[in-house]
Design a protein around this motif. Structure first.
Motif, short mmCIF file in Angstrom:
data_model
loop_
_atom_site.label_atom_id
_atom_site.label_comp_id
_atom_site.label_asym_id
_atom_site.label_seq_id
_atom_site.Cartn_x
_atom_site.Cartn_y
_atom_site.Cartn_z
N ALA B 220 -7.42 6.61 0.70
CA ALA B 220 -6.15 5.92 -0.21
C ALA B 220 -5.30 6.48 0.42
O ALA B 220 -4.32 5.38 -0.11
CB ALA B 220 -6.67 6.91 -1.63
N ALA B 221 -4.50 6.96 0.93
CA ALA B 221 -3.97 7.84 1.31
C ALA B 221 -2.65 6.08 2.39
O ALA B 221 -1.92 6.15 2.28
CB ALA B 221 -3.28 9.08 2.01
N LYS B 223 -4.27 3.61 2.72
CA LYS B 223 -4.16 2.54 1.89
C LYS B 223 -2.91 2.33 0.81
O LYS B 223 -2.63 1.03 1.18
CB LYS B 223 -5.08 1.61 0.99
CG LYS B 223 -6.42 1.37 1.49
CD LYS B 223 -7.88 2.01 0.81
CE LYS B 223 -8.90 1.48 1.44
NZ LYS B 223 -10.09 2.41 0.95
N LEU B 224 -2.09 3.23 0.46
CA LEU B 224 -1.24 3.61 -0.44
C LEU B 224 0.09 3.03 0.61
O LEU B 224 0.70 2.40 0.24
CB LEU B 224 -1.21 4.93 -0.92
CG LEU B 224 0.22 4.71 -1.78
CD1 LEU B 224 0.25 3.97 -3.56
CD2 LEU B 224 0.19 6.40 -3.15
N ARG B 225 0.06 3.77 1.60
CA ARG B 225 1.11 3.47 2.49
C ARG B 225 0.82 2.02 2.66
O ARG B 225 2.40 1.21 3.29
CB ARG B 225 0.88 4.16 4.02
CG ARG B 225 1.76 5.25 4.62
CD ARG B 225 1.92 5.94 5.64
NE ARG B 225 1.65 5.11 7.26
CZ ARG B 225 2.84 5.38 7.15
NH1 ARG B 225 3.89 6.78 7.33
NH2 ARG B 225 2.81 5.19 8.10
N ASN B 226 -0.45 1.27 3.06
CA ASN B 226 0.00 -0.27 3.35
C ASN B 226 0.05 -0.51 2.33
O ASN B 226 1.99 -2.23 2.73
CB ASN B 226 -1.79 -0.56 4.12
CG ASN B 226 -1.70 -0.05 5.49
OD1 ASN B 226 -1.08 0.10 6.14
ND2 ASN B 226 -2.52 0.02 5.70
N ALA B 227 -0.30 -0.59 1.25
CA ALA B 227 1.25 -1.32 -0.06
C ALA B 227 2.35 -1.57 0.08
O ALA B 227 2.66 -2.20 -0.38
CB ALA B 227 0.23 -0.64 -1.18
N SER B 233 0.22 -7.49 -0.37
CA SER B 233 -1.10 -6.95 0.06
C SER B 233 -1.48 -6.68 -1.47
O SER B 233 -0.79 -5.96 -1.93
CB SER B 233 -1.26 -6.48 1.40
OG SER B 233 -0.81 -5.47 1.11
N SER B 234 -2.20 -6.69 -1.17
CA SER B 234 -3.06 -6.36 -2.82
C SER B 234 -4.67 -5.35 -2.44
O SER B 234 -5.58 -5.82 -0.96
CB SER B 234 -4.05 -6.98 -3.81
OG SER B 234 -4.75 -7.35 -3.98
N ASP B 235 -4.60 -3.90 -2.95
CA ASP B 235 -5.79 -3.63 -2.19
C ASP B 235 -7.23 -3.45 -3.72
O ASP B 235 -6.73 -2.56 -4.46
CB ASP B 235 -5.31 -2.27 -1.95
CG ASP B 235 -6.42 -1.31 -0.93
OD1 ASP B 235 -7.26 -1.60 -0.14
OD2 ASP B 235 -7.39 -0.33 -2.00
N GLU B 236 -7.95 -3.70 -2.84
CA GLU B 236 -9.37 -3.16 -4.09
C GLU B 236 -9.20 -2.14 -5.08
O GLU B 236 -9.35 -1.71 -5.95
CB GLU B 236 -10.47 -3.60 -4.28
CG GLU B 236 -11.59 -4.53 -4.51
CD GLU B 236 -12.41 -4.87 -4.26
OE1 GLU B 236 -13.66 -4.09 -4.14
OE2 GLU B 236 -12.54 -5.50 -4.24
N LEU B 237 -9.08 -0.77 -4.24
CA LEU B 237 -9.26 0.54 -3.59
C LEU B 237 -7.82 1.27 -5.22
O LEU B 237 -7.79 1.68 -6.35
CB LEU B 237 -9.51 1.37 -3.23
CG LEU B 237 -9.48 2.86 -3.70
CD1 LEU B 237 -10.73 3.66 -3.91
CD2 LEU B 237 -8.75 3.64 -2.68
N HIS B 266 -10.78 -6.09 -12.79
CA HIS B 266 -12.27 -6.80 -12.67
C HIS B 266 -12.99 -6.27 -14.29
O HIS B 266 -13.10 -7.40 -15.22
CB HIS B 266 -13.21 -5.71 -11.88
CG HIS B 266 -14.65 -6.04 -11.95
ND1 HIS B 266 -15.09 -7.13 -11.21
CD2 HIS B 266 -15.89 -5.65 -12.02
CE1 HIS B 266 -16.29 -7.34 -11.20
NE2 HIS B 266 -16.74 -6.35 -12.00
N THR B 267 -12.61 -5.28 -15.20
CA THR B 267 -13.17 -5.48 -16.55
C THR B 267 -13.08 -6.04 -17.14
O THR B 267 -13.34 -6.82 -17.86
CB THR B 267 -12.47 -3.61 -17.04
OG1 THR B 267 -13.11 -3.05 -15.49
CG2 THR B 267 -13.64 -3.31 -17.55
N VAL B 268 -11.49 -6.20 -17.18
CA VAL B 268 -11.23 -7.48 -17.72
C VAL B 268 -11.40 -8.74 -17.57
O VAL B 268 -11.30 -9.74 -18.32
CB VAL B 268 -8.89 -7.46 -17.79
CG1 VAL B 268 -8.63 -8.13 -18.11
CG2 VAL B 268 -8.48 -5.98 -18.13
#
Lengths: 272, 569
Positions: B220-221, B223-227, B233-237, B266-268
């Motif tokens: 996650a770290a 991915k967060l850095r990438n974000a 960009s968007s990350d599913e996680l 997704h839920t929404v």
């Protein structure tokens, strides 16, 4: 079901008329013996292979593993050989730096205290008082904290069971073990056949199983415990059992004076 | 789309009553749910990140205190200065420095060359750390406490984070004190959070120092850095999580708390899809029900409407299918009955018109050239007087009177006039048939002024004279009138041979077979027809046996009689 020794024994006592359990597994033999009317004597087939002195009165319970009481120390704070026996625990140098669990809570702590008093000889009440003073009120609520307190350097010395110390050392704790030169006691834990067990056949088979050579080998290799069988070697690198200085520990007496001891202990706490 | 406006308005109503509340409800519920769950997540997350930040801050500030304490400890300084081998005293002071730090990290002391001297951890004396770069270099350069993420390439990886500070004596670096923080140590520090929340501890460059197992596995770290580097960009996680971030002031390290969104995108999406589907379903149902219901109502109404149009165009033979709801079925059947009634009314009215027309035709034929006849009769009267033939004079005068009266345009005349005319007629007939009959009248006092149809009595009397005495007998003819309740009753009775049953039947059959009048009784039938036309079917002639003779009776309703009277006046 699982639970503390005292809790399980009380339940067995309550269910004596119609027991739901077949076997009591674990718990100090001295505790099991004090509830001897709940159990049916049973001699396992390898009983003659038990270490001398471990076979219990009337075969009420069968010992499972040997658990000597030991002194542990932080290897950074205490030089090797600096601590030799129980008497060192009375040294002013370690005042307030000894990790000791409340004997009112921990059965092993009580056994260790009784062993220490027995090994040192002399007036027990006096000894207990000076020991209590040297603890400087630093009494742990949980016997499990003893090793971690010593390991983290919060305490320099500690009193615990050999098996507990060995387990922590295997996980990287920087502690050393001392078998007190005045002698210690090896208190086995045991298992017992519940009187009137609903499934007596299985219960007997289980008792035979836990005392079998295979299981006892596992006791040594996985649980860092000493086997109760004379034909199973102790864990490697461990002081051989016959080199551990031992004293005679009178289980019956220890049970008898427990209440008196704890009362005195509480009084000391109040005075302090 | 809709066949009728009725359908449209039904659909609108259904839409308003059914679908609109649903739509509003769904939108409101979803919004409220989302807002409240977001608020809840925020509240919990903020409380937790605050407690995490507190724990981290406590840990770093205590660590700094411990390092400063070690760095200023004369025992340590002297030991470093003189390269004293490890002693229990040194360890004692190291341990006591660590004492206050929660979750017991390890402390290691290195000499100025980066060689490990003392450690409470598992490092071995003599192990080296570089001093020209990395942690020790940075600590020396900054001359303060520095924090580092342990390089993941460190072979030993005893810790995940190191806190270091130089030990100095008069400006010279004697060595370094380093606190090693293991993963276990941070887990212990944040034990309150574990199990409930996922969290990460990142260095100031957003590299992972420590992460709870799930986030660690999901990198996650990274991915967060990438974000952060690529905001577009968007990350599913990360989208599934609400992140709470707090920066520790001492270390600059970043605490990240990841709260799983109960309502993630997704839920929404699923919720909105379900809502949309149910709205579509309700729209479809609205449409279906409005069409069905309106068909149920409008179909019978339409066919009723079509039937009315047909009736408007004069087609009375329309057949209505009786279908639909009870009220509409009632309406249809009533309409059918009404059409039936109308049809029979019209046909009877046509028949009456025909009868009236024929009667009038015959009367006009009878009036043919009456003036010539009248003048002729007048001439005959005067000739007879000149030649002293009184009978011819009387006949001529009477006939002329009768003619005059019949010529007049009046349809109704007073009974009195009718009786006078009748007397003229009887006088002629008496000359024709001397001694055959006697004639008398029996008129009630209040009747002579009442109006009756003109020439009503003459055919009856004629009938009595001709048919009553056809066997050669003689008798009396009595014309009477009286009031009987609401009726003006007029009777023509004779004491003759009586009427045959055949003749009565002929009269009845003549009434039923319109237009087929038997020749022999033309007068009687005419009177009967006129009476029925003027006063209603019930008021035709009644023929009965007079014992002896025949009685022909007419009952005229007084209200109609008076009406005629009024009309005439």
């Amino acid at each position: 079901m699982t639970g503390g020794t005292g809790e399980l024994l009380e339940r067995l006592e309550k269910e004596k008329a119609a027991p739901t359990a077949d076997v009591m597994f674990g718990g100090g033999v001295e505790s099991l013996l004090s509830y001897d009317d709940c159990f049916e004597p049973y001699a396992v087939s390898g009983a003659e292979m038990l270490m001398p002195g471990l076979r219990q009165r009337d075969d009420i319970c069968t010992p499972f593993s040997s658990l000597p009481s030991v002194i542990i120390y932080n290897t950074r704070l205490v030089r090797q050989g600096q601590i030799r026996g129980w008497s060192d625990l009375f040294d002013e140098q370690w005042k307030g730096r000894i990790a000791f669990a409340d004997p009112a809570v921990s059965g092993s702590s009580y056994s260790a205290a009784m062993t220490m008093l027995g090994a040192l000889g002399g007036d027990r009440a006096e000894l207990l008082e000076s020991f209590y003073k040297n603890l400087d009120n630093a009494i742990l609520e949980d016997s499990g904290d003893v090793v971690s307190m010593v390991d983290s350097g919060a305490m320099s010395l500690g009193i615990t069971l050999e098996q507990t110390a060995l387990k922590s050392i295997a996980q990287g704790a920087k502690i050393g073990i001392v078998y007190p030169e005045e002698g210690t006691s090896i208190l086995p834990d045991g298992s017992a056949l519940v009187a009137g067990a609903p499934h007596r056949g299985n219960a007997v088979a289980f008792l035979e199983f836990v005392l079998s050579t295979d299981v006892q080998d596992k006791v040594v290799s996985c649980l860092y415990r000493r086997s109760v069988r004379s034909d199973v070697d102790d864990p490697e690198g461990l002081l051989p059992a016959d080199q551990i200085p031992l004293i005679e520990y009178d289980i019956e007496e220890a049970s008898a004076v427990k209440e008196e001891f704890l009362n005195r202990w509480k009084t000391l706490g109040k005075d302090g | 789309m809709f066949k009728s406006s009725y359908q449209r308005s039904l659909f609108r109503t259904f839409l308003l009553a059914g679908a609109l509340p649903l739509v509003i409800c769904v939108i409101l519920i979803l919004s409220i749910f989302r807002v409240s769950s977001d608020a809840n997540t925020n509240r919990t997350g903020e409380a937790r990140i605050a407690s995490m930040a507190r724990a981290v801050a406590l840990f770093t500030s205590r660590s700094e205190t411990a390092l400063n304490r070690v760095a200023s400890d004369p025992l340590i300084i002297s030991a470093l200065e003189h390269h004293t081998p490890a002693s229990t005293d040194i360890y004692h002071s190291l341990y006591s420095a660590l004492n206050d730090i929660p979750s017991s990290p390890e402390i290691t002391v290195y000499d100025s060359a980066g060689s490990l001297l003392y450690t409470t951890g598992s490092g071995k004396p003599g192990e080296k750390l570089p001093t020209d770069w990395g942690l020790l270099s940075s600590a020396g350069d900054n001359d303060s406490v520095v924090y580092r993420r342990t390089s993941p390439y460190d072979a030993e990886l005893r810790s995940c984070m190191e806190i270091a500070c130089p030990v100095k004596l008069g400006g010279t670096i004697l060595g370094y004190a380093v606190i090693e923080v293991s993963d276990r140590c941070i887990s212990g520090l944040l034990a309150d959070l574990s199990g409930e929340t996922d969290y990460m501890l990142l260095d100031p460059l957003w590299n992972e120092v420590h992460a709870s197992p799930f986030l660690q596995e999901a990198s996650a770290a990274e991915k967060l850095r990438n974000a952060l580097l690529h905001p577009e960009s968007s990350d599913e996680l990360l989208d599934d999580y609400r992140l709470f971030i707090s920066r520790d002031e001492n270390s600059g390290f970043i605490s990240v708390l990841c709260m799983y969104r109960p309502l993630n995108d997704h839920t929404v999406r699923v919720l909105y899809t379900v809502a949309l589907l149910s709205i579509f379903l309700s729209l479809f149902l609205c449409l279906l029900f409005s069409v069905r219901l309106s068909n149920q109502v409008s179909k019978p109404v339409r066919s009723l409407n079509e039937a009315m149009e047909q009736v408007e165009q004069g087609n009375l033979d329309v057949k209505l299918e009786e279908a639909g709801t009870d009220e509409l079925r009632l309406l249809s059947s009533r309409f059918s009955r009404m059409i039936g009634q109308l049809k029979s009314n019209i046909s009877s009215s046509i028949r009456q018109q025909q009868e009236l027309g024929e009667t009038k035709m015959r009367m006009m034929q009878a009036q043919l050239n009456p003036h010539f006849l009248y003048n002729t009769l007048d001439t005959m009267k005067w000739l007879a007087k000149i030649h002293h033939v009184p009978e011819i004079s009387t006949i001529s005068a009477n006939l002329a009177d009768i003619l005059r009266s019949s010529i007049s345009a009046d349809e109704f005349v007073p009974l009195r006039d009718e009786l006078r005319m009748l007397e003229r007629y009887v006088e002629i007939q008496k000359i024709r048939f001397p001694d055959k009959f006697k004639y008398r009248t029996d008129i009630a006092e209040d009747t002579p002024d009442l109006y009756i149809p003109k020439l009503m009595l003459q055919p009856l009397v004629e009938n009595a004279i001709i048919h009553g005495f056809e066997d050669g007998s003689s008798g009396e003819i009595i014309v009477s009138s009286k009031l009987d309740n609401d009726l003006l009753v007029i009777e023509v009775r004779d004491t003759g041979c009586g009427i045959s049953d055949e003749m009565k039947l002929a009269l009845i059959s003549a009434r039923e077979n319109t237009g087929e009048l038997s020749r022999g009784h033309l007068g009687l039938h005419n009177v009967d027809a006129i009476l029925r036309l003027n006063y209603g079917e019930k008021h035709g002639l009644q023929i009965s046996d007079g014992d002896p003779g025949t009685c022909i009776r007419a009952e005229l309703p007084l209200d109609r009689v008076r009406k005629n009277d009024g009309r005439e006046q």
